[in-house]
Design an enzyme around this catalytic site. Structure first.
Site, PDB file in Angstrom:
ATOM      1  N   LYS A  62       0.815  -1.220   0.000  1.00  0.00           N
ATOM      2  CA  LYS A  62       0.000   0.000   0.000  1.00  0.00           C
ATOM      3  C   LYS A  62       0.850   1.273   0.000  1.00  0.00           C
ATOM      4  CE  LYS A  62      -0.722   0.182   5.018  1.00  0.00           C
ATOM      5  NZ  LYS A  62      -0.040   1.463   5.273  1.00  0.00           N
ATOM      6  N   THR A  63       1.981   1.275   0.706  1.00  0.00           N
ATOM      7  CA  THR A  63       2.816   2.481   0.728  1.00  0.00           C
ATOM      8  C   THR A  63       3.342   2.790  -0.665  1.00  0.00           C
ATOM      9  OG1 THR A  63       3.465   1.974   3.000  1.00  0.00           O
ATOM     10  CG2 THR A  63       4.794   3.594   1.820  1.00  0.00           C
ATOM     11  N   ASP A  73      -3.738   7.381   4.907  1.00  0.00           N
ATOM     12  CA  ASP A  73      -3.258   6.013   5.108  1.00  0.00           C
ATOM     13  C   ASP A  73      -3.838   5.467   6.416  1.00  0.00           C
ATOM     14  OD1 ASP A  73      -1.875   3.667   4.750  1.00  0.00           O
ATOM     15  OD2 ASP A  73       0.045   4.456   5.433  1.00  0.00           O
ATOM     16  N   GLU A  74      -3.934   4.145   6.521  1.00  0.00           N
ATOM     17  CA  GLU A  74      -4.477   3.478   7.720  1.00  0.00           C
ATOM     18  C   GLU A  74      -5.844   4.051   8.080  1.00  0.00           C
ATOM     19  OE1 GLU A  74      -3.133   0.889   8.753  1.00  0.00           O
ATOM     20  OE2 GLU A  74      -0.974   0.978   8.439  1.00  0.00           O
ATOM     21  N   GLN A 112      -7.735  -5.025   9.758  1.00  0.00           N
ATOM     22  CA  GLN A 112      -6.671  -4.637  10.686  1.00  0.00           C
ATOM     23  C   GLN A 112      -7.096  -3.470  11.581  1.00  0.00           C
ATOM     24  OE1 GLN A 112      -2.478  -4.972   9.128  1.00  0.00           O
ATOM     25  NE2 GLN A 112      -3.509  -4.988   7.138  1.00  0.00           N
ATOM     26  N   ARG A 135       2.035 -10.863  10.638  1.00  0.00           N
ATOM     27  CA  ARG A 135       3.371 -10.290  10.822  1.00  0.00           C
ATOM     28  C   ARG A 135       4.441 -11.291  10.381  1.00  0.00           C
ATOM     29  NH1 ARG A 135       1.941  -6.073   9.906  1.00  0.00           N
ATOM     30  NH2 ARG A 135      -0.020  -7.149   9.554  1.00  0.00           N
TER      31      ARG A 135
END
Length: 687
Positions: A31-32, A221-222, A252, A618
């Site tokens: 995504k970044t 973002d997020e 998330q 993770r």
């Protein structure tokens, strides 16, 4: 810009620039990369850099984005509005303070300052006498006020709420005088940086038109972590053009307990009916067995967007589900396994993480790693900028560049001790209030205050002279860092701290945090020089105070195993991950079955499942999930049921290992054996 390195969904997200856009970015989906490419795509199409806003939740994330964009477009990245919600709010309030009801030189209270104000209000209300310090936890009161602010509940309205605890009642009583105290100090807290902006953008048509014209494109973002105030802020900034791109993953969303609204991302198309939705499902992080377990788990949540992680890495070992007979055995197995990975498997310590639901689970793991001589770090400790010695030095720095900060003046004059007590401060404060000047200015004019105690007067005069010399150094050299180092040396702050610590190595090590802060300040100063503008120190103070835990120095991360809560692990990844203590009452947490104070505080089972999902995703190469069939509680052996989430994992992708029999359960039909094993565990421990 070459988009050939992006997959089709990523390219679509980059090139869809008009109108509202929801990018559902699964864990490890890049995504970044999408956000940075989208910014460059806009720049190449003639959008002015200063018209593009990209918001994240931590300074660390914003800095990483800025560094990536610098590599892609060079100095053009300097004009972009990149930062956190708080930094954007502070910048808007400084550019136009009047609409937001703040003075031109307002200060921003950090958490310690907020606690100090609340403590003072409690004392004035009579709640801090006769041991009441132990009765009321300041953090619980501050949290309630923060939640009310972000829900736009006024002090008056908070008094009318149905209060279910003493904390609710006390927080409502404190709320109004707390707000009055902030106004008197000419200060705001971090919630104000968003809530006031959201309110003004709603109520003030002129201010709203100005900011909507200034910011043509907004990206967040997020997005799953936004609360109501943040949602209202970006919705109003987007305006009629609705050039709003939000990137996030409802799977998330793990911060409901602090006010985040997963409904913001789940209902995005309801708020923005013209929205385009793009799913990024290709995962480049983890092996397939890990992702299949994650997909099976999260599929049990009802309130979510329909999506799955699609593994791009083939192969990989099955997830190991390890069951110990009791808690000590679980910890010993984890310690021994980590030792073998490092000393027999050639795994680097920094490639290993141990994750847990509660920080209390960390202590026995620390002890075992120490026993094995394995270096480790614990995420979620005290933030560098929250450490006393750092805050002391920063108080002196504020006296150089922001001397109107009364809270900093109080702190600086008190450290090191120079005989300026409470009575002296009261005299200085009365003088400052009567003459409408800052506390520091009152110290400069202390000769005009005959009521000052004889012992304090010369000490205050000396302190005033030291500050003036440091300010002269600053204005002559233009270097805030140079002036600060000179001032700290002049007042003997380091020597005083070492004396207090008895000259121990621990005391000397504490000063390392100050040296790190010096380096951070120097980098900030250098960035301003590179841009050719003046250094905006208020931005530095704001940046250092918010999101401190994410901005701690990473020194020591190399060569160390990471121990972290599941919440602290979000956004990170490791090749080898251990998730420990996967039992009912721990994961999910026992609070999900307890009577709720409010949804925002108590959370629910779906958020717990999302948290477990975050922990699983993770892991890149190997995942170990451990639990104990019995634990000691207050000296008694108590049976523990396995977490319900274990049953929801992909059974064909599990190797179940029962330490008690030292027997690996595997074979041609792993699924049926795993199911039978879990059924037996659910029936209770064997006799």
């Amino acid at each position: 810009m070459d988009l050939s390195g992006l997959n089709p969904d990523q390219r679509k997200a980059v090139t869809c620039t008009a109108g509202p856009l929801l990018v559902l970015a699964g864990a490890g989906s890049g995504k970044t990369r999408v956000i940075t490419h989208r910014v460059v795509y806009l720049l190449e199409r003639g959008v002015p850099a200063e018209s593009i806003v990209a918001l994240s939740f931590t300074n660390k994330a914003a800095d990483e984005m800025r560094e990536r964009l610098h590599r892609m477009v060079g100095k053009a990245a300097d004009a972009l509005v990149l930062g956190t919600f708080h930094s954007l709010g502070a910048a808007m309030m400084r550019e136009q303070p009047d609409p937001f009801g703040v003075p031109k030189r307002f200060s921003i209270l950090d958490q310690g300052d907020v606690y100090g104000v609340v403590r003072g209000v409690l004392r004035e209300l009579g709640h801090h006498g006769a041991g009441a310090d132990r009765r009321f936890d300041l953090g619980a009161i501050v949290q309630r006020i923060s939640l009310w602010k972000n829900e736009f509940i006024t002090p008056a309205a908070s008094l009318e709420l149905d209060h279910e605890s003493d904390y609710d009642e006390v927080a409502a009583e404190v709320y109004a005088p707390y707000e009055d105290r902030l106004k008197t100090l000419g200060s705001v807290d971090f919630d104000d940086l968003i809530c006031r902006v959201a309110h003004v953008l709603e109520a003030d048509a002129q201010a709203r038109a100005y900011w909507q014209a200034k910011f043509a494109y907004v990206m967040v973002d997020e997005y799953q972590d936004t609360n109501r105030a943040q949602f209202e802020m970006v919705r109003r900034l987007a305006g009629a053009r609705e050039n709003l791109c939000v990137v996030g993953d409802d799977d998330q969303a793990i911060y409901g307990w602090r006010g985040a609204k997963v409904a913001n991302i789940l209902g995005f198309d309801l708020y923005f009916p013209k929205a385009v939705t793009i799913k990024l499902e290709q995962n480049y992080r983890s092996f397939a067995p890990i992702l299949r377990c994650a997909n099976e788990l999260i599929g049990n949540n009802r309130t979510r967007h329909d999506k799955k992680l699609i593994p791009q890495r083939r192969g990989g070992e099955k997830v190991q589900l390890v069951v110990a007979s009791e808690g000590d055995q679980e910890n010993r197995w984890v310690g021994k396994k980590i030792y073998r990975l490092i000393h027999e498997g050639g795994v680097r310590p920094e490639d290993i993480a141990v994750l847990y639901r509660s920080s209390r689970q960390c202590d026995p793991v620390e002890a075992l790693l120490q026993e094995h001589g394995i270096s480790y770090r614990v995420l979620g400790g005290q933030a560098v900028y929250d450490k006393k010695q750092v805050k002391d030095v920063l108080a002196y720095f504020k006296m150089i560049v922001a001397p109107q900060d009364d809270l900093a003046a109080r702190r600086a004059v008190d450290v090191p001790s120079r005989g300026v007590g409470l009575k002296s401060l009261e005299r200085l404060t009365d003088f400052a209030r009567h003459h409408n000047v800052s506390l520091m200015e009152a110290m400069h004019r202390s000769a005009e205050i005959p009521e000052l105690p004889a012992r304090a007067a010369p000490a205050i005069a000396q302190f005033s002279a030291q500050i003036k010399r440091a300010q002269a150094h600053f204005y002559a050299s233009g270097s805030g860092l140079g002036a600060l180092r000179s001032l700290v040396d002049a007042v003997g702050l380091k020597e005083a701290m070492l004396r207090e610590g008895g000259g121990s190595e621990a005391a000397a090590a504490r000063w390392d945090s100050v040296e790190w802060m010096y380096e951070s300040l120097g980098r900030f100063e250098q960035r301003a020089r590179n841009k050719g503008g003046r250094t905006r120190w208020q931005e530095f103070f704001q940046a250092m105070n918010q999101d401190n835990k994410q901005d701690e120095p990473e020194a020591g991360g190399r060569g160390q195993v990471t121990l972290a809560t599941m919440h602290s692990a979000k956004g990170l990844e490791w090749p080898h991950v251990f998730i420990i203590g996967c039992e009912e009452g721990t994961m999910p947490h026992k609070r999900v079955a307890a009577p709720r104070i409010s949804d925002a505080i108590a959370g629910d089972i779906e958020e717990e499942r999302r948290l477990f999902y975050v922990a699983i995703t993770r892991a890149r190469d190997q995942l170990y999930i451990t639990r104990a069939a019995m634990r000691l509680e207050r000296g008694a052996e108590v049976p523990r049921k396995p977490s319900r989430f274990i049953e929801e994992l992909s059974a064909p992708d599990l190797h179940v290992y029962e330490i008690a029999r030292e027997e690996r359960l595997s074979g041609a039909d792993v699924q049926s054996m795993a199911d039978a094993f879990l059924a037996r565990l659910n029936a209770g421990p064997s006799t």
